[in-house]
Design a protein around this motif. Structure first.
Motif, PDB file in Angstrom:
ATOM      1  N   PHE A 217       4.212   8.384  -8.579  1.00  8.67           N
ATOM      2  CA  PHE A 217       4.130   8.097  -7.147  1.00  8.67           C
ATOM      3  C   PHE A 217       2.685   7.840  -6.715  1.00  8.67           C
ATOM      4  O   PHE A 217       2.442   7.001  -5.845  1.00  8.67           O
ATOM      5  CB  PHE A 217       4.752   9.232  -6.337  1.00  8.67           C
ATOM      6  CG  PHE A 217       6.245   9.122  -6.209  1.00  8.67           C
ATOM      7  CD1 PHE A 217       6.816   8.424  -5.156  1.00  8.67           C
ATOM      8  CD2 PHE A 217       7.081   9.689  -7.147  1.00  8.67           C
ATOM      9  CE1 PHE A 217       8.186   8.304  -5.032  1.00  8.67           C
ATOM     10  CE2 PHE A 217       8.459   9.578  -7.043  1.00  8.67           C
ATOM     11  CZ  PHE A 217       9.017   8.875  -5.979  1.00  8.67           C
ATOM     12  N   SER A 218       1.738   8.555  -7.315  1.00  2.62           N
ATOM     13  CA  SER A 218       0.336   8.265  -7.022  1.00  2.62           C
ATOM     14  C   SER A 218       0.002   6.827  -7.412  1.00  2.62           C
ATOM     15  O   SER A 218      -0.682   6.108  -6.663  1.00  2.62           O
ATOM     16  CB  SER A 218      -0.575   9.236  -7.778  1.00  2.62           C
ATOM     17  OG  SER A 218      -0.401  10.568  -7.333  1.00  2.62           O
ATOM     18  N   ALA A 219       0.493   6.398  -8.573  1.00  6.65           N
ATOM     19  CA  ALA A 219       0.238   5.029  -9.030  1.00  6.65           C
ATOM     20  C   ALA A 219       0.879   4.010  -8.094  1.00  6.65           C
ATOM     21  O   ALA A 219       0.292   2.951  -7.811  1.00  6.65           O
ATOM     22  CB  ALA A 219       0.766   4.841 -10.453  1.00  6.65           C
ATOM     23  N   PHE A 220       2.079   4.302  -7.591  1.00  6.25           N
ATOM     24  CA  PHE A 220       2.722   3.390  -6.641  1.00  6.25           C
ATOM     25  C   PHE A 220       1.900   3.270  -5.357  1.00  6.25           C
ATOM     26  O   PHE A 220       1.759   2.185  -4.796  1.00  6.25           O
ATOM     27  CB  PHE A 220       4.137   3.868  -6.315  1.00  6.25           C
ATOM     28  CG  PHE A 220       5.169   3.419  -7.309  1.00  6.25           C
ATOM     29  CD1 PHE A 220       5.312   2.073  -7.632  1.00  6.25           C
ATOM     30  CD2 PHE A 220       6.004   4.329  -7.921  1.00  6.25           C
ATOM     31  CE1 PHE A 220       6.257   1.649  -8.549  1.00  6.25           C
ATOM     32  CE2 PHE A 220       6.949   3.916  -8.842  1.00  6.25           C
ATOM     33  CZ  PHE A 220       7.083   2.572  -9.160  1.00  6.25           C
ATOM     34  N   PHE A 221       1.357   4.392  -4.888  1.00  8.30           N
ATOM     35  CA  PHE A 221       0.514   4.348  -3.689  1.00  8.30           C
ATOM     36  C   PHE A 221      -0.742   3.524  -3.945  1.00  8.30           C
ATOM     37  O   PHE A 221      -1.194   2.780  -3.071  1.00  8.30           O
ATOM     38  CB  PHE A 221       0.139   5.762  -3.251  1.00  8.30           C
ATOM     39  CG  PHE A 221       1.326   6.626  -2.887  1.00  8.30           C
ATOM     40  CD1 PHE A 221       2.526   6.056  -2.500  1.00  8.30           C
ATOM     41  CD2 PHE A 221       1.236   8.010  -2.942  1.00  8.30           C
ATOM     42  CE1 PHE A 221       3.619   6.840  -2.166  1.00  8.30           C
ATOM     43  CE2 PHE A 221       2.316   8.808  -2.609  1.00  8.30           C
ATOM     44  CZ  PHE A 221       3.515   8.222  -2.224  1.00  8.30           C
ATOM     45  N   PHE A 222      -1.323   3.659  -5.148  1.00  4.83           N
ATOM     46  CA  PHE A 222      -2.504   2.868  -5.494  1.00  4.83           C
ATOM     47  C   PHE A 222      -2.153   1.378  -5.546  1.00  4.83           C
ATOM     48  O   PHE A 222      -2.928   0.527  -5.089  1.00  4.83           O
ATOM     49  CB  PHE A 222      -3.079   3.305  -6.842  1.00  4.83           C
ATOM     50  CG  PHE A 222      -3.543   4.735  -6.873  1.00  4.83           C
ATOM     51  CD1 PHE A 222      -3.877   5.409  -5.707  1.00  4.83           C
ATOM     52  CD2 PHE A 222      -3.639   5.423  -8.078  1.00  4.83           C
ATOM     53  CE1 PHE A 222      -4.300   6.730  -5.730  1.00  4.83           C
ATOM     54  CE2 PHE A 222      -4.065   6.748  -8.111  1.00  4.83           C
ATOM     55  CZ  PHE A 222      -4.385   7.394  -6.940  1.00  4.83           C
ATOM     56  N   GLY A 223      -0.988   1.073  -6.121  1.00  4.42           N
ATOM     57  CA  GLY A 223      -0.558  -0.320  -6.198  1.00  4.42           C
ATOM     58  C   GLY A 223      -0.346  -0.926  -4.824  1.00  4.42           C
ATOM     59  O   GLY A 223      -0.664  -2.110  -4.595  1.00  4.42           O
ATOM     60  N   MET A 224       0.168  -0.130  -3.880  1.00  6.18           N
ATOM     61  CA  MET A 224       0.352  -0.603  -2.503  1.00  6.18           C
ATOM     62  C   MET A 224      -0.978  -0.783  -1.783  1.00  6.18           C
ATOM     63  O   MET A 224      -1.070  -1.538  -0.822  1.00  6.18           O
ATOM     64  CB  MET A 224       1.233   0.397  -1.739  1.00  6.18           C
ATOM     65  CG  MET A 224       2.661   0.459  -2.260  1.00  6.18           C
ATOM     66  SD  MET A 224       3.554   1.901  -1.647  1.00  6.18           S
ATOM     67  CE  MET A 224       3.564   1.573   0.110  1.00  6.18           C
ATOM     68  N   ALA A 225      -2.014  -0.075  -2.244  1.00  5.07           N
ATOM     69  CA  ALA A 225      -3.319  -0.158  -1.595  1.00  5.07           C
ATOM     70  C   ALA A 225      -4.131  -1.368  -2.028  1.00  5.07           C
ATOM     71  O   ALA A 225      -5.119  -1.726  -1.371  1.00  5.07           O
ATOM     72  CB  ALA A 225      -4.123   1.121  -1.877  1.00  5.07           C
ATOM     73  N   VAL A 226      -3.742  -2.023  -3.129  1.00  2.00           N
ATOM     74  CA  VAL A 226      -4.497  -3.190  -3.615  1.00  2.00           C
ATOM     75  C   VAL A 226      -3.567  -4.386  -3.787  1.00  2.00           C
ATOM     76  O   VAL A 226      -3.483  -4.972  -4.871  1.00  2.00           O
ATOM     77  CB  VAL A 226      -5.214  -2.857  -4.951  1.00  2.00           C
ATOM     78  CG1 VAL A 226      -6.373  -1.920  -4.716  1.00  2.00           C
ATOM     79  CG2 VAL A 226      -4.240  -2.231  -5.963  1.00  2.00           C
ATOM     80  N   PRO A 227      -2.850  -4.765  -2.714  1.00  4.52           N
ATOM     81  CA  PRO A 227      -1.936  -5.913  -2.839  1.00  4.52           C
ATOM     82  C   PRO A 227      -2.708  -7.213  -2.958  1.00  4.52           C
ATOM     83  O   PRO A 227      -3.810  -7.359  -2.424  1.00  4.52           O
ATOM     84  CB  PRO A 227      -1.143  -5.873  -1.525  1.00  4.52           C
ATOM     85  CG  PRO A 227      -2.091  -5.260  -0.550  1.00  4.52           C
ATOM     86  CD  PRO A 227      -2.881  -4.244  -1.338  1.00  4.52           C
ATOM     87  N   LYS A 228      -2.113  -8.168  -3.667  1.00  3.40           N
ATOM     88  CA  LYS A 228      -2.720  -9.498  -3.722  1.00  3.40           C
ATOM     89  C   LYS A 228      -2.443 -10.238  -2.422  1.00  3.40           C
ATOM     90  O   LYS A 228      -1.514  -9.905  -1.679  1.00  3.40           O
ATOM     91  CB  LYS A 228      -2.148 -10.287  -4.915  1.00  3.40           C
ATOM     92  CG  LYS A 228      -2.585  -9.731  -6.273  1.00  3.40           C
ATOM     93  CD  LYS A 228      -2.081 -10.587  -7.393  1.00  3.40           C
ATOM     94  CE  LYS A 228      -2.589 -10.062  -8.742  1.00  3.40           C
ATOM     95  NZ  LYS A 228      -2.086 -10.891  -9.871  1.00  3.40           N
ATOM     96  N   GLU A 229      -3.247 -11.243  -2.150  1.00  7.42           N
ATOM     97  CA  GLU A 229      -3.175 -11.923  -0.864  1.00  7.42           C
ATOM     98  C   GLU A 229      -1.798 -12.531  -0.625  1.00  7.42           C
ATOM     99  O   GLU A 229      -1.258 -12.461   0.474  1.00  7.42           O
ATOM    100  CB  GLU A 229      -4.256 -13.017  -0.810  1.00  7.42           C
ATOM    101  CG  GLU A 229      -4.429 -13.639   0.562  1.00  7.42           C
ATOM    102  CD  GLU A 229      -4.932 -12.661   1.602  1.00  7.42           C
ATOM    103  OE1 GLU A 229      -4.589 -12.826   2.788  1.00  7.42           O
ATOM    104  OE2 GLU A 229      -5.674 -11.724   1.219  1.00  7.42           O
ATOM    105  N   HIS A 230      -1.198 -13.099  -1.685  1.00 10.24           N
ATOM    106  CA  HIS A 230       0.098 -13.769  -1.503  1.00 10.24           C
ATOM    107  C   HIS A 230       1.251 -12.783  -1.374  1.00 10.24           C
ATOM    108  O   HIS A 230       2.368 -13.156  -1.069  1.00 10.24           O
ATOM    109  CB  HIS A 230       0.374 -14.733  -2.658  1.00 10.24           C
ATOM    110  CG  HIS A 230       0.514 -14.046  -3.989  1.00 10.24           C
ATOM    111  ND1 HIS A 230      -0.579 -13.708  -4.766  1.00 10.24           N
ATOM    112  CD2 HIS A 230       1.603 -13.649  -4.684  1.00 10.24           C
ATOM    113  CE1 HIS A 230      -0.165 -13.140  -5.890  1.00 10.24           C
ATOM    114  NE2 HIS A 230       1.155 -13.097  -5.857  1.00 10.24           N
ATOM    115  N   HIS A 231       0.978 -11.464  -1.595  1.00 14.30           N
ATOM    116  CA  HIS A 231       2.011 -10.449  -1.409  1.00 14.30           C
ATOM    117  C   HIS A 231       2.043  -9.944   0.036  1.00 14.30           C
ATOM    118  O   HIS A 231       2.892  -9.164   0.362  1.00 14.30           O
ATOM    119  CB  HIS A 231       1.771  -9.278  -2.360  1.00 14.30           C
ATOM    120  CG  HIS A 231       2.092  -9.620  -3.779  1.00 14.30           C
ATOM    121  ND1 HIS A 231       1.730  -8.822  -4.859  1.00 14.30           N
ATOM    122  CD2 HIS A 231       2.737 -10.669  -4.326  1.00 14.30           C
ATOM    123  CE1 HIS A 231       2.145  -9.381  -5.978  1.00 14.30           C
ATOM    124  NE2 HIS A 231       2.746 -10.495  -5.686  1.00 14.30           N
TER     125      HIS A 231
END
Length: 231
Positions: A217-231
């Motif tokens: 879940f920590s990794a999912f939060f990190f992934g949500m914090a660095v979205p690519k521009e087209h996302h």
């Protein structure tokens, strides 16, 4: 004391393993402790970090994810050991899980890119009346940012504490029934011991599972914090 003991153990283990790899040949086949830890490290990388964070950003989060995974795992396992340095229910202490959750919260927002902040305060494609003059969605996003680490804190604390409470309750059952009747105490004792053995094996599984869930879940939060521009 238990937190420092676990930290020292982790440092000793990984300094030793690091030296083994630093001076090994590229085709070196790990043996002993490195052979046990390498699959776990690759598991965190392949099944947690790469699963939740894109390949462009996962490297900078790997040190934290590995640290929190092995720290929680070791403390969960040490909590099942009835002698020093174990015996302390570290991850069943809400102050410890709170600090771990705050580390995840701080890391998420420290490395968050402009896409994350844009989606929090000015979501693209959303009608203006939901953002201004009454900022309904921004308020919900801000509240959600604080709820995420709160769920991490409660989940780890509650699961580890519940397991210890069940073990203590079963142990107390011997003395409760024994105070009513010595015969009942002798009858329930072997059954309770069998259940306790089963529960301790189950808690070994839970120790790995809770370390995995917190890290994932920590990794999912990190992934949500660095979205690519087209996302």
């Amino acid at each position: 004391v238990a937190v420092f003991a676990a930290s020292i153990i982790l440092c000793l283990i990984f300094i030793h393993v690091g030296k083994k790899y630093r001076y090994a040949d590229p085709d070196h086949i790990p043996k002993g402790l490195p052979a046990f830890l390498e699959p776990l490290i690759l598991f965190v990388r392949d099944q947690i970090a790469l699963l939740a964070i894109d390949r462009e950003h996962y490297h900078k989060f790997m040190p934290y994810l590995l640290t929190v995974f092995f720290f929680i795992l070791l403390n969960n396992l040490l909590g099942l050991v009835p002698f020093f340095p174990g015996g302390a229910n570290v991850t069943g202490n809400i102050s410890v899980t709170f600090v771990l959750a705050m580390f995840t919260f701080g890391t998420t927002h420290w490395f968050a890119n402009k896409g994350y902040w844009k989606h929090m305060f000015n979501m693209p494609g959303v009608p203006m009346f939901l953002k201004f003059p009454i900022p309904i969605l921004p308020v919900l996003e801000i509240v959600g940012a604080f709820i995420k680490p709160f769920t991490l804190m409660i989940r780890l604390f509650a699961n580890i504490t519940a397991g210890h409470m069940v073990i203590l309750s079963l142990t107390s059952l011997i003395f409760v029934l024994g105070s009513v009747s010595i015969f009942l105490g002798y009858v329930i004792s072997p059954l309770t011991v069998l259940f306790l053995i089963f529960l301790n094996f189950l808690k070994i599984l839970v120790a790995f599972l809770q370390a995995y869930i917190f890290t994932l879940f920590s990794a999912f939060f990190f992934g949500m914090a660095v979205p690519k521009e087209h996302h």
